[in-house]
Design a protein around this motif. Structure first.
Motif, PDB file in Angstrom:
ATOM      1  N   LYS A 107      -8.650   1.871 -15.415  1.00 31.60           N
ATOM      2  CA  LYS A 107      -8.394   0.785 -16.353  1.00 31.60           C
ATOM      3  C   LYS A 107      -6.944   0.319 -16.347  1.00 31.60           C
ATOM      4  N   ASP A 108      -6.074   1.059 -15.696  1.00 31.05           N
ATOM      5  CA  ASP A 108      -4.642   0.756 -15.673  1.00 31.05           C
ATOM      6  C   ASP A 108      -4.340  -0.125 -14.461  1.00 31.05           C
ATOM      7  N   SER A 109      -4.133  -1.414 -14.685  1.00 29.16           N
ATOM      8  CA  SER A 109      -3.933  -2.327 -13.558  1.00 29.16           C
ATOM      9  C   SER A 109      -2.627  -2.052 -12.810  1.00 29.16           C
ATOM     10  N   SER A 110      -1.580  -1.646 -13.531  1.00 26.93           N
ATOM     11  CA  SER A 110      -0.311  -1.338 -12.864  1.00 26.93           C
ATOM     12  C   SER A 110      -0.466  -0.150 -11.920  1.00 26.93           C
ATOM     13  N   LEU A 111      -1.204   0.846 -12.348  1.00 20.09           N
ATOM     14  CA  LEU A 111      -1.457   2.004 -11.499  1.00 20.09           C
ATOM     15  C   LEU A 111      -2.284   1.607 -10.276  1.00 20.09           C
ATOM     16  N   GLN A 112      -3.249   0.713 -10.449  1.00 22.72           N
ATOM     17  CA  GLN A 112      -4.069   0.287  -9.327  1.00 22.72           C
ATOM     18  C   GLN A 112      -3.240  -0.475  -8.293  1.00 22.72           C
ATOM     19  N   VAL A 113      -2.334  -1.324  -8.762  1.00 19.90           N
ATOM     20  CA  VAL A 113      -1.451  -2.034  -7.836  1.00 19.90           C
ATOM     21  C   VAL A 113      -0.586  -1.043  -7.064  1.00 19.90           C
ATOM     22  N   ALA A 114       0.011  -0.096  -7.782  1.00 21.95           N
ATOM     23  CA  ALA A 114       0.885   0.887  -7.135  1.00 21.95           C
ATOM     24  C   ALA A 114       0.100   1.768  -6.170  1.00 21.95           C
ATOM     25  N   GLY A 115      -1.119   2.179  -6.573  1.00 24.05           N
ATOM     26  CA  GLY A 115      -1.939   3.015  -5.702  1.00 24.05           C
ATOM     27  C   GLY A 115      -2.355   2.289  -4.440  1.00 24.05           C
ATOM     28  N   CYS A 116      -2.801   1.040  -4.581  1.00 22.60           N
ATOM     29  CA  CYS A 116      -3.194   0.255  -3.402  1.00 22.60           C
ATOM     30  C   CYS A 116      -2.006   0.042  -2.469  1.00 22.60           C
ATOM     31  N   THR A 117      -0.830  -0.202  -3.047  1.00 22.86           N
ATOM     32  CA  THR A 117       0.365  -0.414  -2.233  1.00 22.86           C
ATOM     33  C   THR A 117       0.740   0.854  -1.484  1.00 22.86           C
ATOM     34  N   ALA A 118       0.641   1.990  -2.150  1.00 20.98           N
ATOM     35  CA  ALA A 118       0.942   3.264  -1.485  1.00 20.98           C
ATOM     36  C   ALA A 118      -0.043   3.535  -0.347  1.00 20.98           C
ATOM     37  N   LEU A 119      -1.326   3.248  -0.580  1.00 25.06           N
ATOM     38  CA  LEU A 119      -2.320   3.438   0.486  1.00 25.06           C
ATOM     39  C   LEU A 119      -2.057   2.497   1.642  1.00 25.06           C
ATOM     40  N   ARG A 120      -1.642   1.269   1.338  1.00 22.04           N
ATOM     41  CA  ARG A 120      -1.315   0.330   2.419  1.00 22.04           C
ATOM     42  C   ARG A 120      -0.174   0.873   3.273  1.00 22.04           C
ATOM     43  N   CYS A 121       0.882   1.335   2.622  1.00 21.15           N
ATOM     44  CA  CYS A 121       2.028   1.863   3.371  1.00 21.15           C
ATOM     45  C   CYS A 121       1.646   3.121   4.145  1.00 21.15           C
ATOM     46  N   LEU A 122       0.762   3.930   3.581  1.00 21.76           N
ATOM     47  CA  LEU A 122       0.317   5.139   4.256  1.00 21.76           C
ATOM     48  C   LEU A 122      -0.437   4.803   5.540  1.00 21.76           C
ATOM     49  N   CYS A 123      -1.219   3.732   5.511  1.00 22.46           N
ATOM     50  CA  CYS A 123      -2.049   3.354   6.666  1.00 22.46           C
ATOM     51  C   CYS A 123      -1.378   2.343   7.575  1.00 22.46           C
ATOM     52  N   ASN A 124      -0.122   2.032   7.323  1.00 25.73           N
ATOM     53  CA  ASN A 124       0.601   1.030   8.106  1.00 25.73           C
ATOM     54  C   ASN A 124       0.926   1.596   9.485  1.00 25.73           C
ATOM     55  N   SER A 125       0.212   1.107  10.501  1.00 30.16           N
ATOM     56  CA  SER A 125       0.385   1.645  11.835  1.00 30.16           C
ATOM     57  C   SER A 125       0.115   0.557  12.857  1.00 30.16           C
ATOM     58  N   SER A 126       0.746   0.677  14.017  1.00 31.27           N
ATOM     59  CA  SER A 126       0.499  -0.260  15.112  1.00 31.27           C
ATOM     60  C   SER A 126      -0.685   0.174  15.971  1.00 31.27           C
ATOM     61  N   SER A 127      -1.237   1.342  15.690  1.00 36.04           N
ATOM     62  CA  SER A 127      -2.355   1.851  16.481  1.00 36.04           C
ATOM     63  C   SER A 127      -3.657   1.179  16.072  1.00 36.04           C
ATOM     64  N   GLU A 128      -4.492   0.804  17.083  1.00 34.91           N
ATOM     65  CA  GLU A 128      -5.786   0.213  16.787  1.00 34.91           C
ATOM     66  C   GLU A 128      -6.792   1.263  16.322  1.00 34.91           C
ATOM     67  N   GLU A 129      -6.515   2.522  16.571  1.00 34.89           N
ATOM     68  CA  GLU A 129      -7.361   3.603  16.058  1.00 34.89           C
ATOM     69  C   GLU A 129      -6.499   4.457  15.146  1.00 34.89           C
ATOM     70  N   ASN A 130      -6.288   3.953  13.976  1.00 30.40           N
ATOM     71  CA  ASN A 130      -5.358   4.528  13.015  1.00 30.40           C
ATOM     72  C   ASN A 130      -5.997   5.761  12.370  1.00 30.40           C
ATOM     73  N   GLU A 131      -5.590   6.945  12.818  1.00 26.65           N
ATOM     74  CA  GLU A 131      -6.202   8.172  12.320  1.00 26.65           C
ATOM     75  C   GLU A 131      -5.826   8.455  10.871  1.00 26.65           C
ATOM     76  N   VAL A 132      -4.632   8.053  10.466  1.00 28.45           N
ATOM     77  CA  VAL A 132      -4.260   8.224   9.062  1.00 28.45           C
ATOM     78  C   VAL A 132      -5.171   7.368   8.187  1.00 28.45           C
ATOM     79  N   ALA A 133      -5.471   6.150   8.644  1.00 29.71           N
ATOM     80  CA  ALA A 133      -6.400   5.291   7.897  1.00 29.71           C
ATOM     81  C   ALA A 133      -7.784   5.919   7.831  1.00 29.71           C
ATOM     82  N   ALA A 134      -8.209   6.553   8.924  1.00 27.73           N
ATOM     83  CA  ALA A 134      -9.520   7.204   8.936  1.00 27.73           C
ATOM     84  C   ALA A 134      -9.563   8.350   7.934  1.00 27.73           C
ATOM     85  N   GLN A 135      -8.511   9.164   7.890  1.00 26.76           N
ATOM     86  CA  GLN A 135      -8.475  10.287   6.958  1.00 26.76           C
ATOM     87  C   GLN A 135      -8.376   9.797   5.515  1.00 26.76           C
ATOM     88  N   THR A 136      -7.662   8.706   5.312  1.00 30.68           N
ATOM     89  CA  THR A 136      -7.544   8.144   3.959  1.00 30.68           C
ATOM     90  C   THR A 136      -8.903   7.666   3.460  1.00 30.68           C
TER      91      THR A 136
END
Length: 324
Positions: free
Chosen positions: A127-156
């Protein structure tokens, strides 16, 4: 728009949206989550007197040396795992977005359990929109990769990352900042083939379409939505989820933000991949897609040299449209 082309030219290979630039290049270096404990110094027994051993008391026991303070990624992770205040979780997610600026740090974070910690607090504080924005942003940065088979994205995704992002969009349909942050996270999660399938099967395309339709006046939502759709369209099995309404959302967003080069580039990218994958050129033309690409190329000279623009404007119409 070249109407006299005798046959459809060969469509170049699909493109994936490149990884976003890291949030900052000035993040602190990570330190070990737990410091090594030094060996206790032993005291020599007295040679003059042989006294029976006595149990050590708390007052006389040799204390362990203090651990160095946590910092950087590990401090943020500690807060996610041990604090209960949603404001602390929001701050920790924001800190992670600043810290995860190299491939090495992203892999280290994945091994340390950062994806699980982010997903847990997002699910707990839906229900906390600020937390959702921060969480989505953190996940985006975590999965930020130049690889087409992003294993960090797969694990996330495997620990619930895609579900958490889509749930954030559905829980806060009126919050443009949540929608934009979630679409940017989907763009990066979709760098892995299995994630693309999962997002499509969970009605992710329809969720993005709804977001773009509800926030037509927000350029950030339109740009991030088109980039996410373009990466999802890279997966051939997603063609079954492509509808006329989805294409209309892209065209309307481009029309609404014609002065914005980034929105036009994102829209062209999404159309290009949809043409390559879903055989929907006629539907794009019917919805005004060819017209808006021509308008974008006229207003933005940078687009005139784009191979995607040239392809869209040179493909010959053929039979077959999409319903929806």
């Amino acid at each position: 728009y070249a109407q006299s082309v005798p046959e459809r030219p060969e469509v170049p290979q699909l493109q994936l949206a490149p990884a976003a630039v890291p949030v900052t290049q000035h993040a602190q270096e990570s330190q070990p989550f737990l410091a090594a404990i030094e060996e206790r110094q032993s005291t020599s027994a007295s040679a003059a007197r042989q006294l029976p051993p006595l149990p050590a008391t708390a007052a006389h026991a040799d204390p362990d040396p203090p651990s160095p303070p946590l910092s950087g990624m590990h401090l943020a992770l500690f807060r996610l795992q041990n604090e209960s205040d949603p404001r602390a979780h929001t701050q920790a997610c924001r800190a992670l977005a600043m810290q995860l600026d190299t491939e090495e740090k992203r892999h280290e974070a994945c091994e340390a359990g950062v994806p699980e910690a982010i997903v847990r607090v997002m699910n707990h504080g839906r229900k906390d929109s600020s937390l959702q924005v921060a969480g989505c942003t953190a996940l985006r940065c975590l999965c930020n990769s130049s690889s087409e088979e992003n294993e960090v994205a797969a694990q996330t995704a495997a620990v619930g990352g895609t579900d958490a992002v889509l749930q954030a969009m559905r829980e806060h349909p009126d919050k443009a900042d949540v929608q934009e942050a979630a679409c940017r996270a989907i763009r990066h999660l979709a760098l892995h083939a299995q994630n693309r399938l999962q997002i499509c099967r969970c009605h992710g395309l329809e969720t993005i379409r709804t977001s773009m339709r509800n926030h037509l006046d927000d350029a950030g939502v339109q740009e991030s939505g088109c980039l996410a759709l373009g990466n999802l369209a890279f997966e051939p099995e997603c063609r079954h989820a492509v509808s006329k309404g989805l294409i209309e959302a892209i065209v309307h967003g481009m029309h609404q933000h014609l002065p914005s080069l980034t929105v036009q580039e994102a829209g062209v990218f999404a159309m290009y991949n949809l043409i390559c994958t879903a055989d929907c050129f006629d539907t794009i033309a019917e919805c005004g897609g060819i017209e808006v690409v021509n308008m974008a190329a006229s207003q933005h000279p940078e687009l005139q040299e784009s191979p995607e623009v040239h392809t869209i404007l040179s493909v010959q119409p053929y039979q077959g449209t999409l319903d929806g």
